[in-house]
Design a protein around this motif. Structure first.
Motif, PDB file in Angstrom:
ATOM      1  N   LYS A  81       0.819  -1.208   0.000  1.00  0.00           N
ATOM      2  CA  LYS A  81       0.000   0.000   0.000  1.00  0.00           C
ATOM      3  C   LYS A  81       0.856   1.263   0.000  1.00  0.00           C
ATOM      4  O   LYS A  81       0.558   2.225  -0.719  1.00  0.00           O
ATOM      5  CB  LYS A  81      -0.931  -0.023   1.216  1.00  0.00           C
ATOM      6  N   SER A  82       1.910   1.277   0.793  1.00  0.00           N
ATOM      7  CA  SER A  82       2.776   2.460   0.866  1.00  0.00           C
ATOM      8  C   SER A  82       3.465   2.737  -0.458  1.00  0.00           C
ATOM      9  O   SER A  82       3.679   3.897  -0.838  1.00  0.00           O
ATOM     10  CB  SER A  82       3.820   2.285   1.973  1.00  0.00           C
ATOM     11  N   THR A  83       3.809   1.671  -1.180  1.00  0.00           N
ATOM     12  CA  THR A  83       4.423   1.834  -2.495  1.00  0.00           C
ATOM     13  C   THR A  83       3.458   2.512  -3.446  1.00  0.00           C
ATOM     14  O   THR A  83       3.831   3.436  -4.186  1.00  0.00           O
ATOM     15  CB  THR A  83       4.834   0.452  -3.059  1.00  0.00           C
ATOM     16  N   ALA A  88      -4.651  -1.989  -2.644  1.00  0.00           N
ATOM     17  CA  ALA A  88      -3.397  -2.606  -3.086  1.00  0.00           C
ATOM     18  C   ALA A  88      -3.487  -4.082  -2.720  1.00  0.00           C
ATOM     19  O   ALA A  88      -3.621  -4.436  -1.551  1.00  0.00           O
ATOM     20  CB  ALA A  88      -2.208  -1.949  -2.406  1.00  0.00           C
ATOM     21  N   TRP A  89      -3.403  -4.941  -3.747  1.00  0.00           N
ATOM     22  CA  TRP A  89      -3.687  -6.359  -3.544  1.00  0.00           C
ATOM     23  C   TRP A  89      -2.505  -7.230  -3.926  1.00  0.00           C
ATOM     24  O   TRP A  89      -1.807  -6.957  -4.917  1.00  0.00           O
ATOM     25  CB  TRP A  89      -4.891  -6.766  -4.388  1.00  0.00           C
ATOM     26  N   VAL A  92      -8.450  -1.731  -8.151  1.00  0.00           N
ATOM     27  CA  VAL A  92      -7.497  -2.654  -7.552  1.00  0.00           C
ATOM     28  C   VAL A  92      -6.147  -2.492  -8.242  1.00  0.00           C
ATOM     29  O   VAL A  92      -6.067  -2.477  -9.477  1.00  0.00           O
ATOM     30  CB  VAL A  92      -7.967  -4.118  -7.691  1.00  0.00           C
ATOM     31  N   ILE A  93      -5.103  -2.325  -7.449  1.00  0.00           N
ATOM     32  CA  ILE A  93      -3.740  -2.334  -7.955  1.00  0.00           C
ATOM     33  C   ILE A  93      -3.123  -3.678  -7.587  1.00  0.00           C
ATOM     34  O   ILE A  93      -2.921  -3.976  -6.410  1.00  0.00           O
ATOM     35  CB  ILE A  93      -2.893  -1.183  -7.361  1.00  0.00           C
ATOM     36  N   ASP A  94      -2.874  -4.492  -8.600  1.00  0.00           N
ATOM     37  CA  ASP A  94      -2.249  -5.798  -8.375  1.00  0.00           C
ATOM     38  C   ASP A  94      -0.755  -5.567  -8.196  1.00  0.00           C
ATOM     39  O   ASP A  94      -0.028  -5.282  -9.145  1.00  0.00           O
ATOM     40  CB  ASP A  94      -2.523  -6.710  -9.574  1.00  0.00           C
ATOM     41  N   ASN A  95      -0.313  -5.704  -6.959  1.00  0.00           N
ATOM     42  CA  ASN A  95       1.064  -5.389  -6.606  1.00  0.00           C
ATOM     43  C   ASN A  95       1.912  -6.650  -6.457  1.00  0.00           C
ATOM     44  O   ASN A  95       2.927  -6.645  -5.766  1.00  0.00           O
ATOM     45  CB  ASN A  95       1.080  -4.587  -5.297  1.00  0.00           C
TER      46      ASN A  95
END
Length: 211
Positions: free
Chosen positions: A15-17, A140-141, A182-185
């Motif tokens: 999430k912080s990224t 952030a997922w 959704v951000i697939d991290n």
């Protein structure tokens, strides 16, 4: 129009990224955890109130908060957790609201409210996650297996310790289902950055189109 974005995720989800990348693009970040740390600094009224509520042994020798000791005190104790929330949430929410208002006054295009338990707060109607009208919520997922790996390495914690922290939150896949974006991290930083840049472009279009 300022777009207000709620950013959340799970332990080790990056999430912080994602938040840092949005700041690079021009967003203002209002970080709930960072504000809590500021409000709990030595000499701050909140720290005194915490010591009165949970005992002086939650303080380190230098007068700062022993966060691990406080976490151990409230973990698994619903009454203690409620007491902690009553001390921490009101001033934290007030400071977040002040920073959000200042950003709107400055006509910042996007304000990101980084709230770890945003969706938990929405479900329960408590905490900072229930207090702000977001235009969209971003999660952030990563898969749970990657949460375990990354959080364990980052915090030098055992698998059991990380798993207990994961189980104390909503499952990451449930958060994903509740998100607007959704951000697939789970891939590379470049892959994450491309998703964040696409999100930014859409947010700017929405902000420009709003009355």
């Amino acid at each position: 129009m300022t777009v207000v974005l709620g950013l959340t995720g799970g332990i080790g989800s990056g999430k912080s990224t994602v938040g840092a990348m949005l700041v690079e693009l021009g967003a203002v970040l209002v970080d709930a955890d960072a504000i809590v740390h500021e409000l709990q600094a030595p000499g701050a009224p909140m720290l005194k109130e915490l010591a009165e509520a949970f005992g002086e042994d939650i303080l380190l020798d230098d007068g700062s908060l022993d966060r691990k000791a406080l976490a151990a005190r409230v973990f698994g104790d619903d009454e203690a957790r409620v007491r902690l929330g009553r001390i921490v949430h009101p001033p934290t929410i007030a400071e977040m609201a002040r920073r959000l208002a200042a950003a709107r006054e400055a006509r910042v295009p996007v304000v990101v409210l980084d709230i770890p338990l945003l969706l938990e707060g929405r479900k329960s109607g408590t905490g900072s996650g229930s207090q702000f009208p977001f235009d969209a919520v971003v999660v952030a997922w990563v898969p749970e297996a990657l949460q375990l790996e990354r959080a364990g390495e980052r915090d030098a914690a055992s698998r059991e310790e990380v798993l207990a922290r994961i189980r104390a939150q909503l499952p990451i896949d449930e958060k994903r289902a509740m998100a607007d974006y959704v951000i697939d991290n789970s891939g590379t930083l470049d892959e994450t950055r491309r998703q964040v840049e696409a999100l930014w472009a859409e947010l700017i279009r929405e902000g420009a189109a709003a009355p």
